[in-house]
Design a protein around this motif. Structure first.
Motif: not given
Length: 257
Positions: A230, A236, A22, A25, A212, A209
């Motif tokens: 993601y 995020y 997790n 990124p 990805l 981010l």
């Protein structure tokens, strides 16, 4: 421990990051200049990183938010976190029977925030009274059968998903109970980080981010649909709604302690 002094220009800031899928990124963006010249990366499981932060062995860590209860003072830095606005997929209670038939629940030893959230859900949302056991090592995964359930987090949770008929997603359950998203981990420091560093750090998080496909290309296939993980399961950005969810959770924690 040197939490009260400022940072010198040449001093590398020690950054602790969870070594789970997790975080990939966010980690990806921290592996390119100019941020690489200013940091030393330290990877570990959430509970261990929390210890490192408490002991002054890292300067900032992407740590379980529950750890803030053990810090006399702290800052939550930047605009990124490990959060979810609904089901997160990788923080779940797994069971072979429905919750109301569960007699025992093992709690994962790798994260304080998820355990605290699970205990709160057991009492206040699910309103069940199973025996609760704090797991000490990986062997508890073999005990999840019959009327014994288990909280599993991280990559191991993604691997458990095909094995169980009943999966209770803690982020989704929190959303159902409170109407708010959940923040599992944030960038916490015990002393103030330079504003210019935080700006650059945020840019590095955003870079990962925004790339990805490159992040996913570096991970072996088959664990889970990482594109979905993601871009849909995880969220995020530490926005206003997540800050509200975080504030509520921290208030619950302080009321308990």
């Amino acid at each position: 421990m040197h939490k009260n002094k400022g940072f010198s220009v040449e001093e590398k800031i020690r950054v602790g990051i969870i070594n789970y899928l997790n975080t990939r990124p966010l980690l990806y963006g921290l592996q390119f200049p100019p941020i690489t010249e200013k940091i030393e990366l330290i990877e570990d499981v959430p509970a261990k990183l929390a210890e490192l932060l408490i002991n002054g062995q890292i300067d900032v860590g992407l740590v379980p938010v529950a750890i803030t209860q053990k810090l006399s003072h702290y800052s939550i830095n930047g605009n990124y976190c490990i959060g979810a606005i609904g089901d997160v997929a990788s923080v779940c209670v797994f069971s072979q029977v429905p919750l109301e038939k569960v007699e025992k629940i093992y709690l994962d030893y790798q994260s304080r925030s998820s355990v605290a959230l699970c205990r709160w859900l057991i009492k206040n949302h699910w309103k069940i009274t199973p025996e609760i056991v704090d797991a000490r090592n990986e062997s508890y995964l073999e005990e999840i059968k019959g009327t014994t359930a288990g909280l599993v987090i991280g990559d191991r949770a993604l691997q458990q998903r095909p094995r169980f008929e009943y999966i209770y997603d803690l982020a989704g359950e929190w959303k159902q109970a409170t109407g708010l998203p959940f923040v599992f981990a944030a960038w916490v420091s015990t002393r103030k980080l330079p504003d210019a560093f935080i700006t650059e750090f945020d840019k590095a998080n955003a870079y990962g981010l925004a790339h990805l496909d490159e992040v996913i290309a570096k991970i072996p296939e088959g664990i889970y649909d990482l594109k979905k993980y993601y871009s849909q399961d995880l969220s995020y950005t530490l926005d206003e709604e997540k800050r509200k969810g975080l504030a509520l959770f921290l208030k619950i924690l302080s009321d308990i302690s």
